[in-house]
Write a protein that holds these residues in place. Structure first.
Motif, PDB file in Angstrom:
ATOM      1  N   CYS A 198       0.858  -1.190   0.000  1.00 18.36           N
ATOM      2  CA  CYS A 198       0.000   0.000   0.000  1.00 18.36           C
ATOM      3  C   CYS A 198       0.889   1.233   0.000  1.00 18.36           C
ATOM      4  O   CYS A 198       1.666   1.443   0.934  1.00 18.36           O
ATOM      5  N   ASN A 199       0.753   2.044  -1.037  1.00 22.50           N
ATOM      6  CA  ASN A 199       1.579   3.248  -1.150  1.00 22.50           C
ATOM      7  C   ASN A 199       1.224   4.302  -0.101  1.00 22.50           C
ATOM      8  O   ASN A 199       2.014   5.229   0.122  1.00 22.50           O
ATOM      9  N   LYS A 200       0.068   4.176   0.516  1.00 21.24           N
ATOM     10  CA  LYS A 200      -0.291   5.118   1.575  1.00 21.24           C
ATOM     11  C   LYS A 200       0.377   4.741   2.890  1.00 21.24           C
ATOM     12  O   LYS A 200       0.776   5.592   3.665  1.00 21.24           O
ATOM     13  N   ARG A 201       0.480   3.443   3.147  1.00 20.71           N
ATOM     14  CA  ARG A 201       1.148   2.974   4.355  1.00 20.71           C
ATOM     15  C   ARG A 201       2.657   3.008   4.200  1.00 20.71           C
ATOM     16  O   ARG A 201       3.387   3.427   5.097  1.00 20.71           O
ATOM     17  N   ARG A 202       3.120   2.508   3.057  1.00 23.55           N
ATOM     18  CA  ARG A 202       4.560   2.419   2.813  1.00 23.55           C
ATOM     19  C   ARG A 202       4.818   2.909   1.400  1.00 23.55           C
ATOM     20  O   ARG A 202       4.703   2.145   0.428  1.00 23.55           O
ATOM     21  N   PRO A 203       5.139   4.196   1.253  1.00 27.71           N
ATOM     22  CA  PRO A 203       5.329   4.767  -0.086  1.00 27.71           C
ATOM     23  C   PRO A 203       6.313   3.953  -0.924  1.00 27.71           C
ATOM     24  O   PRO A 203       7.382   3.561  -0.442  1.00 27.71           O
ATOM     25  N   GLY A 204       5.903   3.686  -2.172  1.00 28.56           N
ATOM     26  CA  GLY A 204       6.752   2.950  -3.087  1.00 28.56           C
ATOM     27  C   GLY A 204       6.555   1.450  -3.062  1.00 28.56           C
ATOM     28  O   GLY A 204       7.159   0.725  -3.864  1.00 28.56           O
ATOM     29  N   SER A 205       5.699   0.948  -2.162  1.00 32.48           N
ATOM     30  CA  SER A 205       5.516  -0.507  -2.050  1.00 32.48           C
ATOM     31  C   SER A 205       4.541  -1.058  -3.073  1.00 32.48           C
ATOM     32  O   SER A 205       4.501  -2.262  -3.314  1.00 32.48           O
ATOM     33  N   GLY A 206       3.724  -0.179  -3.672  1.00 29.61           N
ATOM     34  CA  GLY A 206       2.740  -0.631  -4.647  1.00 29.61           C
ATOM     35  C   GLY A 206       1.325  -0.480  -4.128  1.00 29.61           C
ATOM     36  O   GLY A 206       1.106  -0.130  -2.965  1.00 29.61           O
ATOM     37  N   CYS A 207       0.355  -0.755  -5.001  1.00 31.50           N
ATOM     38  CA  CYS A 207      -1.059  -0.620  -4.636  1.00 31.50           C
ATOM     39  C   CYS A 207      -1.770  -1.932  -4.931  1.00 31.50           C
ATOM     40  O   CYS A 207      -1.994  -2.282  -6.094  1.00 31.50           O
ATOM     41  N   ALA A 208      -2.134  -2.666  -3.877  1.00 34.39           N
ATOM     42  CA  ALA A 208      -2.801  -3.954  -4.056  1.00 34.39           C
ATOM     43  C   ALA A 208      -4.213  -3.787  -4.599  1.00 34.39           C
ATOM     44  O   ALA A 208      -4.766  -4.715  -5.188  1.00 34.39           O
ATOM     45  N   ALA A 209      -4.807  -2.605  -4.410  1.00 35.02           N
ATOM     46  CA  ALA A 209      -6.174  -2.382  -4.883  1.00 35.02           C
ATOM     47  C   ALA A 209      -6.245  -2.353  -6.404  1.00 35.02           C
ATOM     48  O   ALA A 209      -7.265  -2.728  -6.996  1.00 35.02           O
ATOM     49  N   ILE A 210      -5.175  -1.890  -7.041  1.00 31.52           N
ATOM     50  CA  ILE A 210      -5.146  -1.854  -8.508  1.00 31.52           C
ATOM     51  C   ILE A 210      -4.943  -3.277  -9.008  1.00 31.52           C
ATOM     52  O   ILE A 210      -3.907  -3.895  -8.771  1.00 31.52           O
ATOM     53  N   GLY A 211      -5.967  -3.798  -9.661  1.00 31.34           N
ATOM     54  CA  GLY A 211      -5.953  -5.198 -10.053  1.00 31.34           C
ATOM     55  C   GLY A 211      -6.572  -6.103  -9.015  1.00 31.34           C
ATOM     56  O   GLY A 211      -6.766  -7.302  -9.255  1.00 31.34           O
ATOM     57  N   GLY A 212      -6.894  -5.548  -7.839  1.00 30.09           N
ATOM     58  CA  GLY A 212      -7.557  -6.308  -6.788  1.00 30.09           C
ATOM     59  C   GLY A 212      -9.049  -6.031  -6.779  1.00 30.09           C
ATOM     60  O   GLY A 212      -9.626  -5.569  -7.770  1.00 30.09           O
ATOM     61  N   TYR A 213      -9.683  -6.252  -5.628  1.00 32.90           N
ATOM     62  CA  TYR A 213     -11.117  -6.026  -5.490  1.00 32.90           C
ATOM     63  C   TYR A 213     -11.343  -4.537  -5.221  1.00 32.90           C
ATOM     64  O   TYR A 213     -10.848  -3.997  -4.236  1.00 32.90           O
ATOM     65  N   SER A 214     -12.095  -3.877  -6.085  1.00 31.67           N
ATOM     66  CA  SER A 214     -12.161  -2.413  -6.025  1.00 31.67           C
ATOM     67  C   SER A 214     -13.589  -1.858  -6.035  1.00 31.67           C
ATOM     68  O   SER A 214     -13.803  -0.716  -6.387  1.00 31.67           O
ATOM     69  N   ARG A 215     -14.563  -2.662  -5.637  1.00 30.34           N
ATOM     70  CA  ARG A 215     -15.964  -2.231  -5.718  1.00 30.34           C
ATOM     71  C   ARG A 215     -16.215  -0.902  -5.007  1.00 30.34           C
ATOM     72  O   ARG A 215     -16.961  -0.060  -5.486  1.00 30.34           O
ATOM     73  N   GLN A 216     -15.617  -0.695  -3.860  1.00 31.17           N
ATOM     74  CA  GLN A 216     -15.888   0.503  -3.064  1.00 31.17           C
ATOM     75  C   GLN A 216     -14.986   1.682  -3.429  1.00 31.17           C
ATOM     76  O   GLN A 216     -15.145   2.763  -2.870  1.00 31.17           O
ATOM     77  N   LEU A 217     -14.081   1.506  -4.362  1.00 30.94           N
ATOM     78  CA  LEU A 217     -12.997   2.474  -4.521  1.00 30.94           C
ATOM     79  C   LEU A 217     -13.272   3.523  -5.594  1.00 30.94           C
ATOM     80  O   LEU A 217     -14.353   3.595  -6.168  1.00 30.94           O
ATOM     81  N   ALA A 218     -12.276   4.364  -5.842  1.00 39.64           N
ATOM     82  CA  ALA A 218     -12.462   5.586  -6.627  1.00 39.64           C
ATOM     83  C   ALA A 218     -12.629   5.303  -8.116  1.00 39.64           C
ATOM     84  O   ALA A 218     -12.050   4.362  -8.659  1.00 39.64           O
ATOM     85  N   VAL A 219     -13.404   6.178  -8.752  1.00 43.38           N
ATOM     86  CA  VAL A 219     -13.611   6.092 -10.202  1.00 43.38           C
ATOM     87  C   VAL A 219     -13.067   7.311 -10.938  1.00 43.38           C
ATOM     88  O   VAL A 219     -13.009   7.318 -12.167  1.00 43.38           O
ATOM     89  N   ILE A 220     -12.664   8.330 -10.194  1.00 43.65           N
ATOM     90  CA  ILE A 220     -12.166   9.551 -10.829  1.00 43.65           C
ATOM     91  C   ILE A 220     -11.088  10.172  -9.940  1.00 43.65           C
ATOM     92  O   ILE A 220     -11.073   9.964  -8.716  1.00 43.65           O
ATOM     93  N   GLY A 221     -10.168  10.913 -10.564  1.00 46.15           N
ATOM     94  CA  GLY A 221      -9.081  11.525  -9.808  1.00 46.15           C
ATOM     95  C   GLY A 221      -8.057  10.522  -9.333  1.00 46.15           C
ATOM     96  O   GLY A 221      -7.273  10.808  -8.430  1.00 46.15           O
ATOM     97  N   VAL A 222      -8.031   9.337  -9.937  1.00 45.80           N
ATOM     98  CA  VAL A 222      -7.138   8.271  -9.489  1.00 45.80           C
ATOM     99  C   VAL A 222      -5.765   8.405 -10.136  1.00 45.80           C
ATOM    100  O   VAL A 222      -5.568   9.191 -11.062  1.00 45.80           O
ATOM    101  N   SER A 223      -4.812   7.621  -9.652  1.00 41.47           N
ATOM    102  CA  SER A 223      -3.493   7.547 -10.282  1.00 41.47           C
ATOM    103  C   SER A 223      -3.054   6.090 -10.314  1.00 41.47           C
ATOM    104  O   SER A 223      -3.749   5.217  -9.780  1.00 41.47           O
ATOM    105  N   ASP A 224      -1.914   5.835 -10.895  1.00 45.38           N
ATOM    106  CA  ASP A 224      -1.424   4.451 -10.916  1.00 45.38           C
ATOM    107  C   ASP A 224      -0.736   4.083  -9.605  1.00 45.38           C
ATOM    108  O   ASP A 224      -0.172   2.999  -9.474  1.00 45.38           O
TER     109      ASP A 224
END
Length: 317
Positions: A129-155
């Protein structure tokens, strides 16, 4: 929970200076978000500066006919204040839609604004998680994302801002007042307060190190009908899939902000201008450039449907 040191601040400027000079220091007031994250060892501040004695708990009129809300005013008191209910009903409705009565009794105005933008992977310390540990990656991207953002996102991050009150404040064009470690003050438009993730999703607000929120200022009342509608998976104690904060006027004009779809409360003033044209036109402008996943693409239609329901309800009133 990891060990930490603790002190009680004597003034806003002292509190700001104390956090600025200590690596890993954080402010604490109600603690409804921070303490939970400390127990999970997602947050591990080395030092806590308690600001509860700073007398920032008043709701006062401003010289511009608005209201100044102290940073330590609890959500319960803010939602029930007679002036807020009369002139800023959107704030009351948004607060009551969030959390539980017990949490609202402890949660503060500033703390509500500062709750972490997050997702299920943020809570799972076994996942990158890049929010917890910057540079570690984002498990949500490609993971389960039903509740997550649809706009203003980044990679780097597709988390959503979870709060309700800030969505109402965004619709009302509130201002956040702060004090810096050197004692100087500044005002931050709510539109500029929360940041999009970009390459630094762990930096969530425009606050500098040690900068302390002292109040939130609401401008002169704008009238109209205030509506806050929150769509969620269960009736209570759940974050919004989509929330819509709207101020509607009899001539068909108005303004709208949306929660549950982005890293911050989402508003586009060009969408406000489309209010007389109906929900489809407003949603089209609000969500221009949206990048939903297969799991959360339904949110794009849900924004339009929720707004359409609000407009139909207002016309029938």
């Amino acid at each position: 929970m990891k060990p930490f040191t603790y002190e009680r601040a004597k003034s806003p400027a002292d509190a700001a200076a104390a956090v600025a000079r200590r690596p890993g220091a954080k402010f604490i007031a109600g603690g409804t978000n921070l303490l939970d994250l400390m127990k999970l060892e997602i947050e591990a501040p080395a030092h806590l500066v308690d600001v509860q004695d700073l007398k920032l708990d008043r709701i006062e009129p401003t010289a511009q006919d608005g209201l100044r809300i102290g940073a330590l005013v609890t959500n319960t008191r803010l939602a029930s204040d007679e002036r807020v209910r009369k002139d800023y009903g959107l704030v009351t409705r948004a607060i009551v839609a969030g959390a539980s009565g017990q949490l609202r009794n402890k949660a503060t105005t500033a703390g509500n604004l500062l709750q972490r933008t997050r997702c299920p992977y943020f809570y799972d310390t076994n996942q990158p998680c890049n929010k917890r540990r910057p540079g570690s990656g984002c498990a949500a991207i490609g993971g389960y994302s039903r509740q997550l953002a649809v706009i203003g996102v980044s990679d780097k991050c597709i988390a959503t801002y979870p709060g309700d009150m800030a969505v109402a404040l965004r619709a009302l064009d509130a201002t956040v007042e702060t004090v810096r470690p050197d004692g100087t003050t500044r005002s931050i438009a709510i539109a500029d307060f929360h940041r999009l993730p970009g390459d630094t999703p762990h930096i969530e607000t425009d606050l500098a190190k040690g900068e302390l929120i002292t109040s939130v200022t609401l401008p002169r009342p704008i009238g109209g009908t205030h509506v806050y509608h929150k769509v969620r998976d269960r009736a209570s104690y759940a974050f919004a899939l989509v929330s819509v904060a709207a101020v509607l006027h009899e001539d068909g004009t108005g303004r709208v902000a949306v929660g549950g779809i982005a890293h911050r409360p989402w508003r586009d003033e060009t969408a406000d201008a489309a209010m007389p044209q109906g929900a489809a036109a407003v949603a089209g402008r609000l969500l221009a450039g949206a990048k939903p996943t297969a799991d959360n693409a339904f949110k794009v239609e849900l924004v339009e449907r929720t707004l359409a329901g609000i407009l139909a309800e207002a016309r029938a009133a």
